[in-house]
Scaffold this motif. Structure first.
Motif, mmCIF file in Angstrom:
data_model
loop_
_atom_site.group_PDB
_atom_site.id
_atom_site.type_symbol
_atom_site.label_atom_id
_atom_site.label_comp_id
_atom_site.label_asym_id
_atom_site.label_seq_id
_atom_site.Cartn_x
_atom_site.Cartn_y
_atom_site.Cartn_z
ATOM 1 N N GLU A 146 -9.454 0.883 -1.653
ATOM 2 C CA GLU A 146 -8.882 1.784 -0.637
ATOM 3 C C GLU A 146 -8.731 1.079 0.710
ATOM 4 O O GLU A 146 -9.485 0.162 1.022
ATOM 5 C CB GLU A 146 -9.816 2.980 -0.375
ATOM 6 N N VAL A 152 -4.686 0.013 -4.482
ATOM 7 C CA VAL A 152 -3.881 -0.979 -3.755
ATOM 8 C C VAL A 152 -4.322 -2.386 -4.177
ATOM 9 O O VAL A 152 -5.457 -2.801 -3.914
ATOM 10 C CB VAL A 152 -4.019 -0.803 -2.230
ATOM 11 N N ALA A 179 0.851 -1.196 0.000
ATOM 12 C CA ALA A 179 0.000 0.000 0.000
ATOM 13 C C ALA A 179 0.880 1.237 0.000
ATOM 14 O O ALA A 179 1.455 1.605 1.032
ATOM 15 C CB ALA A 179 -0.916 -0.018 1.220
ATOM 16 N N GLU A 218 -1.666 7.005 -2.871
ATOM 17 C CA GLU A 218 -2.674 7.716 -2.079
ATOM 18 C C GLU A 218 -3.550 8.532 -3.028
ATOM 19 O O GLU A 218 -3.156 8.790 -4.182
ATOM 20 C CB GLU A 218 -1.976 8.625 -1.061
ATOM 21 N N LEU A 272 2.868 -1.131 4.609
ATOM 22 C CA LEU A 272 2.276 0.202 4.474
ATOM 23 C C LEU A 272 3.382 1.248 4.383
ATOM 24 O O LEU A 272 4.164 1.419 5.311
ATOM 25 C CB LEU A 272 1.370 0.459 5.688
ATOM 26 N N LYS A 306 -5.272 5.233 1.926
ATOM 27 C CA LYS A 306 -4.566 4.787 0.721
ATOM 28 C C LYS A 306 -5.551 4.734 -0.447
ATOM 29 O O LYS A 306 -6.761 4.542 -0.246
ATOM 30 C CB LYS A 306 -3.926 3.408 0.964
ATOM 31 N N LEU A 329 4.275 4.928 4.437
ATOM 32 C CA LEU A 329 3.576 6.071 5.021
ATOM 33 C C LEU A 329 4.543 7.203 5.343
ATOM 34 O O LEU A 329 5.739 7.117 5.076
ATOM 35 C CB LEU A 329 2.808 5.625 6.276
#
Ligand SMILES: Cc1cc2nc3c(=O)[nH]c(=O)nc-3n(C[C@H](O)[C@H](O)[C@H](O)COP(=O)(O)OP(=O)(O)OC[C@H]3O[C@@H](n4cnc5c(N)ncnc54)[C@H](O)[C@@H]3O)c2cc1C
Length: 420
Positions: free
Chosen positions: A241, A187, A141, A144, A198, A183, A200
């Motif tokens: 998402e 994905v 993931a 965005e 993830l 996200k 981030l």
């Protein structure tokens, strides 16, 4: 009868047997299941509990393909380099959407295993290795809603712009991180994944470079999912998402913090691009083979269309392109998985070349099928749609090419200032 001969003199016996078994799985399980999934008009049917997708996962895990890249010492198949290339090409020859879904599924567990974190190893990696039901499913993931291409260009000035920051943010809170944000719908496996690698933001003032990579079980309080995405190609690869609302993870589950983020992202992109190149070699090969068979069987104007010299020329060009894809993608995968200095620009070269070539070959194959190429009955239009999606997937051809050029120039003492 042999319809395809490849230059495989260098394949050792153990990898040859992997190739044979994965080919059988791709032919008997992946291809028919993907045809059914592709025909479903509502993507919720694709991920339903009684969907063929679930059976594909179970059968793949029973055959141990989910641990293809994990080390033998912990129960994996230990495939890397040539073995990994062969596995990805064969699966994608059968059905690239399902092959990529299975590949993504292993991503967070492979990252957790590589981290050497004993807690993650006991709690998640070992149960994943032992899973024979296909119940532990991973995803990568990173994309965005407001960040796509710009997430994939580490090392650029734009990546360090403090005014542009990610939308999923982890804030340190005692022994934990609290994660908030969303996200994108892109994905892969997002709707069915149980665990995520993830990517981030941990340091907002460092821009996109202030990132981190966390291992996140998706059954934690505060995690929710969107509805599955409906899209043009690779319809068996479900996407959706993932939302994070004050999701708490122990600090130790942050695999990489902002210090190592750019380097780790480059490593991820190097593997992802190499894998995509192998996958779309498989797609190009499937299209070429099907066009060849069709050209032998289609009688029109009193003769098989393969009797026409122009059809022969098209077939030979397809063959040449498949061979070129394999030669490049295989060399890149072997180099990048065995060298201590993997090369992102070679991985990008292989990804952009093989996906663009697969798109040309699937289009040429569709042309050889004539009107039948457009029909849902023959499956060649699925390959065309699947290949089209790959020109955007894991980085668009344009943005990746700019990133590749920047790397080449920097090796030659020139700093390229363009964003990518
Ligand atoms: C089939 C598929 C599977 C995917 N799987 C995953 C997954 O598993 N996990 C995940 O997180 N994401 C996934 N993605 C998302 C994918 O990585 C993004 O779609 C991709 O990075 C492009 O981002 P974008 O769609 O936001 O396009 P944008 O970044 O909005 O780009 C739109 C257009 O602008 C161009 N452009 C953008 N920036 C520049 C620039 N600096 N210079 C020149 N041109 C530029 C692009 O080339 C493109 O043509 C997947 C996508 C697809 C299609």
């Amino acid at each position: 009868m042999e319809t395809y001969r490849e230059l495989n003199l260098e394949i050792p016996k153990d990898i040859e047997s992997v190739k044979e078994s994965v080919h059988r799985f791709a032919k008997d399980v992946l291809r028919p299941a993907a045809a059914v999934l592709d025909g479903m008009t509502d993507p919720r049917e694709v991920i339903a509990l009684d969907s063929p997708l679930r059976k594909v996962f179970k059968q793949s895990y029973q055959l141990g393909y989910h641990v293809a890249g994990l080390p033998v010492e912990i129960g994996g198949m230990g495939l890397h380099g040539l073995g990994m290339h062969v596995l990805i090409e064969e699966m994608s020859w059968g059905a690239v959407d399902l092959g990529l879904s299975l590949l993504c599924a292993s991503f967070p567990f492979t990252a957790a295993a590589a981290s050497g974190n004993p807690e993650l190893h006991e709690k998640f990696v070992l149960p994943y290795v032992a899973d024979r039901e296909g119940s532990m499913i991973g995803c990568w993931a990173i994309t965005e809603p407001q960040h796509g291409s710009d997430e994939l260009v580490p090392g650029t000035p734009q990546f360090h712009n403090p005014r542009v920051t990610g939308q999923v943010v982890a804030r340190a809170d005692g022994d934990s991180y609290l994660i908030n944000g969303q996200k994108a719908a892109w994905v892969s496996n997002g709707t069915i994944a149980t665990h995520a690698a993830l990517y981030l933001t941990t340091e907002r003032k460092a821009g996109m470079a202030g990132g981190g990579i966390a291992f996140v079980p998706l059954d934690l309080p505060g995690v929710s999912k969107g509805k599955p995405l409906n899209k043009l190609g690779q319809r068996g690869l479900n996407q959706g998402e993932i939302y994070f609302d004050n999701v708490r993870i122990p600090r130790t589950w942050m695999l990489t913090g902002s210090n190592g983020y750019e380097l780790e992202l480059e490593r991820t992109l190097t593997f992802a691009n190499s894998a995509m190149a192998a996958a779309f070699t498989g797609v190009a090969r499937a299209a070429y083979e099907q066009a060849l068979e069709y050209a032998k069987q289609r009688i029109q104007g009193g003769q098989a269309i393969c009797e026409h010299q122009l059809v022969q020329k098209h077939l030979f060009e397809m063959f040449t392109k498949v061979e070129a894809c394999r030669t490049l993608s295989r060399a890149v995968m072997i180099y990048n998985q065995t060298s201590t200095t993997p090369s992102l620009e070679h991985a990008i070269a292989a990804k952009t070349f093989c996906t663009e070539t697969a798109f040309q070959v699937t289009s040429d194959a569709l042309q050889v099928f004539g009107g039948n190429g457009l029909s849902k009955e023959y499956g060649i239009e699925k390959l065309f749609r699947d290949a089209r999606a790959s020109l955007i997937e894991d980085g668009t051809t344009d943005v990746l090419s700019l990133a590749g050029a920047r790397h080449i120039l920097s090796h030659n003492g020139v700093t390229a200032h363009a964003a990518a």
